[in-house]
Write an enzyme that holds these catalytic residues in place. Structure first.
Site, PDB file in Angstrom:
ATOM      1  N   HIS A   1       6.391  -8.661  -4.278  1.00 35.43           N
ATOM      2  CA  HIS A   1       4.983  -9.067  -4.388  1.00 35.43           C
ATOM      3  C   HIS A   1       4.867 -10.510  -4.879  1.00 35.43           C
ATOM      4  O   HIS A   1       4.701 -10.743  -6.089  1.00 35.43           O
ATOM      5  CB  HIS A   1       4.247  -8.123  -5.347  1.00 35.43           C
TER       6      HIS A   1
ATOM      7  N   CYS B   1       5.343  -6.156   1.061  1.00 31.57           N
ATOM      8  CA  CYS B   1       5.766  -4.798   0.714  1.00 31.57           C
ATOM      9  C   CYS B   1       5.517  -3.831   1.875  1.00 31.57           C
ATOM     10  O   CYS B   1       6.214  -3.900   2.875  1.00 31.57           O
ATOM     11  CB  CYS B   1       5.113  -4.364  -0.592  1.00 31.57           C
TER      12      CYS B   1
ATOM     13  N   GLY C   1       0.822  -1.199   0.000  1.00 26.38           N
ATOM     14  CA  GLY C   1       0.000   0.000   0.000  1.00 26.38           C
ATOM     15  C   GLY C   1       0.860   1.255   0.000  1.00 26.38           C
ATOM     16  O   GLY C   1       2.078   1.186   0.116  1.00 26.38           O
TER      17      GLY C   1
ATOM     18  N   GLU D   1       2.475 -12.480  -4.733  1.00 31.25           N
ATOM     19  CA  GLU D   1       1.144 -12.797  -5.281  1.00 31.25           C
ATOM     20  C   GLU D   1       1.121 -12.724  -6.806  1.00 31.25           C
ATOM     21  O   GLU D   1       0.248 -13.299  -7.450  1.00 31.25           O
ATOM     22  CB  GLU D   1       0.077 -11.873  -4.673  1.00 31.25           C
TER      23      GLU D   1
HETATM   24  N1  GLN Z   1       4.697   2.563  -0.059  1.00 34.50           N
HETATM   25  C1  GLN Z   1       5.768   1.617   0.077  1.00 34.50           C
HETATM   26  C2  GLN Z   1       6.953   1.936  -0.810  1.00 34.50           C
HETATM   27  O1  GLN Z   1       6.844   2.664  -1.757  1.00 34.50           O
HETATM   28  C3  GLN Z   1       5.282   0.215  -0.190  1.00 34.50           C
HETATM   29  C4  GLN Z   1       4.832   0.002  -1.600  1.00 34.50           C
HETATM   30  C5  GLN Z   1       3.983  -1.227  -1.760  1.00 34.50           C
HETATM   31  O2  GLN Z   1       3.493  -1.778  -0.793  1.00 34.50           O
HETATM   32  N2  GLN Z   1       3.778  -1.646  -2.985  1.00 34.50           N
HETATM   33  O3  GLN Z   1       8.026   1.449  -0.565  1.00 34.50           O
END
Ligand code: GLN
Length: 555
Positions: A511, A385, A358, A513
């Site tokens: 990620h 993440c 996020g 997933e």
């Molecule tokens: N906001 C966080 C970053 O930019 C995590 C990004 C994400 O969860 N995709 O590192």
């Protein structure tokens, strides 16, 4: 003679969200299972160059490919159904098309011509659709999904381009498949064909006569109704396929095959091919439909009301559940509610917790509280993440005693920025396409839970982030029991953290997933689900039940 690629164009009518992506993927899977080489691609009519800058509330998940493109979530379906690895060339948008044409115009490439939607924009669309034909191994068939709904102003250049292709390639090389809705009117107790008739009329007005209709419906469509649709829409009755709602999207290809949809495609193109080999797929669907266990996993994120924002995570749990023969009931927990009412209320009866990726600070404190709860109560945890970054912040605060530990993403003048900007992100101001994106290698540390899951130490995973674990805190975190379980090959970036003295606590900067496939679940999701099953079965009340069952069996 060089083989000529055939084209299947998938359009949608009446309303959006009919599952055009699933339909295109399902047809792709069936043709691939008959031995053909298949490419799936998606045309998105919006002006954004890619969905990377769009709010997931509006557009759903941004699907990142190995080559680091930020693409439409339908590419996730294509990759999952066809076990393919796609690239930026598999998703084209009006933004990209216009960008190219306007750049050329500024360079003077059009030699004084008036640059117009027809032919210049449509030419560029066709070139992009046909680019796979010009590669060393041209596919037997390219399946092209046109985003949006027939009748939208913005999709007109795409529909015009595919109409032209029917003319230029020849109708025996091009097939038009229209996905439409046959709504059930509850008060009348009837299915209605009128919206389908109108949508096909609209399509024919543009010059496209569909060869096959996939009629989405919540009830079975009987033969009389199919006959009526066939007559009004000028589509042979055997090509009026009913796509009734099914309990799992992975059942769609089986349903289409049962009605002969792939056979109709083969007949249209004059292919005589063996029946599709879908035994593995059928077994997988069978396991999904008849689970032997049920577990509850919480997902604590910001967009809990919009499931499309977490599409790949949801699917990964379906895949992982197959290995454990378990249905994973996903419980959506709002991080803001946790902040207000505490973690216990929402998490006490869960078998595992996942915190997804996020952006932005909203809800972060609730996530940190949730992580503290599962860490202290030995409930399996998987952080992805931002979820991994929150786990590091929680550990720094509550185990290492760095009270104001936080991420530099949210506050700039921190005493303990345990999550910091990556060095190569300094000075980057553009938002589009500038994160650390795509596949990077990771070295998994021997003896970690991740190594057990992967069964190897060299892996490649996809990324989409700007921030990372701050190396100045690595030693302190390690000394306090947070294992750096995966690092970049040059050891500069931490990719996985784990807690050794916890049943299953894994946070990953990437990620996973995005790489899970229905018949090949991602190893970390698979082991997380296994850990959740073990956790559930070890609860005192379940232990007693299991023992009682054993006694009953032995009688
Ligand atoms: N906001 C966080 C970053 O930019 C995590 C990004 C994400 O969860 N995709 O590192």
């Amino acid at each position: 003679m060089a083989k000529k690629t055939k084209y299947i164009f998938v359009t949608g009518g009446v309303v959006s969200s009919l599952g055009k992506g699933i339909s295109a993927s399902s047809i792709g899977l069936l043709l691939k299972s008959r031995g053909l080489s298949v490419v799936n691609l998606k045309c998105d009519p919006y002006i954004n160059v890619d969905p990377g800058t769009m709010n997931p509330f509006q557009h759903g998940e941004v699907y990142v490919t190995d080559d680091g493109s930020e693409t439409d979530l339908d590419l996730g379906h294509y990759e999952r159904f066809l076990s393919a690895s796609l690239t930026k060339d598999h998703n084209l948008t009006s933004g990209q098309v216009y960008n190219t044409v306007i750049t050329r115009e500024r360079r003077g490439d059009y030699l004084g011509a008036t640059v117009q939607v027809i032919p210049h924009i449509t030419e560029e669309i066709k070139n992009r659709i046909k680019r796979f034909e010009k590669t060393e191994n041209p596919p037997d068939v390219t399946i092209v999904e046109i985003g949006g709904t027939v009748g939208d102003i913005e999709s007109l250049p795409f529909l015009e381009a595919i109409r032209q292709m029917g003319l230029e390639e020849g109708r025996d090389h091009v097939m038009y498949l229209h996905v439409t809705l046959v709504p059930y009117i509850r008060t009348a107790g009837e299915l209605k064909t009128k919206p389908t008739q109108h949508s096909v009329k609209e399509l024919r007005g543009i010059g496209i006569q569909p060869d096959m209709l996939l009629c989405r419906s919540e009830k079975a469509i009987d033969d009389d109704m199919r006959k009526k649709i066939s007559l009004f829409c000028s589509v042979p009755m055997n090509a009026v396929i009913t796509a009734e709602d099914v309990s799992t999207i992975y059942g769609v290809p089986l349903n289409l095959h049962a009605q002969g949809a792939d056979k109709i495609v083969c007949d249209h193109f004059g292919w005589e091919l063996p029946e599709p080999n879908i035994v593995e797929w059928e077994k997988m669907v069978e396991t999904i439909i008849n689970p032997q266990k049920h577990i509850k996993i919480g997902i604590c994120g910001k967009y809990v009301h919009l499931k499309d924002a977490y599409k790949s995570i949801i699917e990964s749990f379906v895949h992982a559940g197959v290995t454990s023969k378990a249905e994973v009931d996903l419980i959506w927990v709002s991080s803001e509610e946790i902040k207000k009412h505490g973690a216990e209320k929402f998490l006490h009866d869960l078998d595992g917790l996942l915190i997804p990726g996020g952006f932005g600070e909203r809800g972060v404190e609730g996530k940190i509280e949730a992580i503290k709860y599962v860490r202290e109560n030995n409930i399996p945890f998987f952080g992805i993440c931002l979820g991994m970054q929150c786990a590091v912040i929680e550990y720094a605060r509550n185990v290492c005693g760095l009270d104001d530990a936080h991420s530099y993403e949210f506050y700039r003048d921190l005493k303990h920025p345990v999550i910091h900007l990556m060095a190569d992100q300094e000075g980057v101001t553009d938002l589009g396409g500038t994160m650390r994106l795509g596949a990077y290698p990771c070295t998994v540390i021997k003896g970690s839970k991740s190594e057990i899951a992967y069964g190897k130490t060299d892996v490649s995973e996809r990324h989409r982030h700007r921030y990372e674990l701050n190396n100045s805190y690595r030693e302190m975190l390690t000394d306090n029991g947070l294992m750096m379980a995966g690092v970049s090959p040059d050891e500069r970036l931490v990719e996985i953290v784990e807690i050794k003295v916890h049943p299953w606590f894994v946070g990953v900067q990437y990620h996973p997933e995005l790489k899970s496939r229905p018949t090949e679940p991602h190893p970390l999701f698979r082991d997380f689900v296994k850990a959740a099953v073990t956790y559930k079965e070890s609860k005192p009340e379940n232990k007693k039940k299991n023992e009682a069952d054993e006694v009953n069996v032995s009688k």
